[in-house]
Design a protein around this motif. Structure first.
Motif, PDB file in Angstrom:
ATOM      1  N   LYS A  65       0.831  -1.209   0.000  1.00 45.07           N
ATOM      2  CA  LYS A  65       0.000   0.000   0.000  1.00 45.07           C
ATOM      3  C   LYS A  65       0.860   1.252   0.000  1.00 45.07           C
ATOM      4  N   GLU A  66       1.954   1.215   0.772  1.00 46.12           N
ATOM      5  CA  GLU A  66       2.849   2.375   0.844  1.00 46.12           C
ATOM      6  C   GLU A  66       3.671   2.547  -0.442  1.00 46.12           C
ATOM      7  N   MET A 125      16.896  14.216  10.401  1.00 47.15           N
ATOM      8  CA  MET A 125      16.258  14.253   9.089  1.00 47.15           C
ATOM      9  C   MET A 125      14.892  14.931   9.173  1.00 47.15           C
ATOM     10  N   ALA A 126      14.168  14.666  10.270  1.00 45.06           N
ATOM     11  CA  ALA A 126      12.825  15.236  10.417  1.00 45.06           C
ATOM     12  C   ALA A 126      12.861  16.750  10.493  1.00 45.06           C
ATOM     13  N   MET A 166      17.545   8.235   1.721  1.00 43.21           N
ATOM     14  CA  MET A 166      16.278   8.605   1.083  1.00 43.21           C
ATOM     15  C   MET A 166      15.548   9.686   1.864  1.00 43.21           C
ATOM     16  N   ALA A 167      15.555   9.565   3.182  1.00 41.48           N
ATOM     17  CA  ALA A 167      14.849  10.556   3.998  1.00 41.48           C
ATOM     18  C   ALA A 167      15.531  11.920   3.946  1.00 41.48           C
ATOM     19  N   ASP A 173       6.548  10.601   3.382  1.00 43.73           N
ATOM     20  CA  ASP A 173       6.274   9.904   4.633  1.00 43.73           C
ATOM     21  C   ASP A 173       7.321   8.814   4.858  1.00 43.73           C
ATOM     22  N   LEU A 174       7.786   8.663   6.101  1.00 40.19           N
ATOM     23  CA  LEU A 174       8.854   7.714   6.406  1.00 40.19           C
ATOM     24  C   LEU A 174       8.430   6.274   6.128  1.00 40.19           C
ATOM     25  N   GLN A 175       7.157   5.946   6.328  1.00 38.95           N
ATOM     26  CA  GLN A 175       6.699   4.594   6.037  1.00 38.95           C
ATOM     27  C   GLN A 175       6.745   4.304   4.534  1.00 38.95           C
ATOM     28  N   ARG A 176       6.456   5.296   3.715  1.00 37.69           N
ATOM     29  CA  ARG A 176       6.566   5.116   2.266  1.00 37.69           C
ATOM     30  C   ARG A 176       8.030   4.942   1.859  1.00 37.69           C
TER      31      ARG A 176
END
Length: 255
Positions: A65-66, A125-126, A166-167, A173-176
């Motif tokens: 889904k992600e 990163m955030a 990548m981040a 979104d981190l989950q993606r």
């Protein structure tokens, strides 16, 4: 290999599959387990790499889904991952066996530092601002290439390196990003597995196919469980287990 050894490798495969799906560094479970059971380091590395491919695939499927909307990004970055994996395989098969042990000790030490530092890296990163491209730009491509080389040669914690890169480069979104990381690790390990199998067919690589089968089945189960339940495992506990196993691996390799 006796029954106890087989059970240990199978259990390590389950743990590695789950850990790879959640954060990466699952090889720090399977590789040390095989070395502790008496497998030569390169045989353990190659057999472990091939065995983890089904787990990488099941983990990527668990995050399907992600993955929606990431096709173009992953085609671009996946090309770098695959090319890097081939370079890593060539290095592994070309360098002397003695060099492998020395290099892997350093790589495991670096991987453990990344495992411990991951929360701080993600926190940094955030808070990072600035405009970022959807595909990460050329620097991320080269970063994926370098990580692919690392993954083709040994690969423990390559997932942590990838998601960090990548981040930093992609605003998403981190989950993606974690889902994309799982696909890229699958490309690296899958490419290396094909190359190892071809060289084995021509007598150039030793592979323990029973260990491959045990890790493949275990990591497939672990990948599915990791995608469904992994977020419930306390991060501190997970990191602690990985660090302990990694230290044991270094001790075994230097003994």
């Amino acid at each position: 290999m006796d029954v106890v050894d087989a059970v240990a490798i199978f259990a390590a495969g389950i743990a590695a599959g789950g850990i790879n799906t959640i954060v990466g560094s699952g090889s720090l479970i399977t590789f040390p387990t095989m070395v502790a059971l008496g497998f030569p380091p390169i045989v353990a590395n190659v057999s472990n790499n091939i065995g983890l491919v089904p787990g990488n695939a099941s983990g990527a499927y668990g995050y399907r889904k992600e993955l929606e909307g990431q096709r173009a990004r992953l085609l671009r970055l996946g090309s770098a991952s695959g090319l890097g994996a081939l370079i890593g395989v060539v290095l592994l098969l070309s360098l002397p066996d003695a060099a492998f042990t020395a290099i892997v000790v350093v790589l495991i030490a670096v991987a453990l530092v990344l495992v411990v530092a991951q929360p701080r890296i993600q926190s940094w990163m955030a808070g990072r601002g600035g405009e970022r491209r959807p595909d990460g730009g050329r620097w991320l491509w080269f970063g994926a290439l370098a990580t692919g080389v690392y993954g083709g040669y040994f690969g423990a914690a390559q997932g942590i390196v990838l998601i960090a890169l990548m981040a930093i480069a992609i605003e998403d979104d981190l989950q993606r990003l974690n889902a994309g990381k799982n696909v890229m690790v699958a490309i690296v390990n899958g490419t290396a597995a094909v190359a190892f199998t071809v060289t084995w067919a021509f007598g150039g690589t030793r592979i323990d196919w029973l260990a491959v089968l045990l890790i493949a089945v275990g990591s497939s189960l672990g990948g599915i469980l990791g995608a469904k339940l992994g977020r419930r495992i306390p991060a501190l506990v997970l990191r602690g287990v990985i660090v302990v196993v990694g230290i044991v691996a270094i001790v075994n390799l230097l003994a």
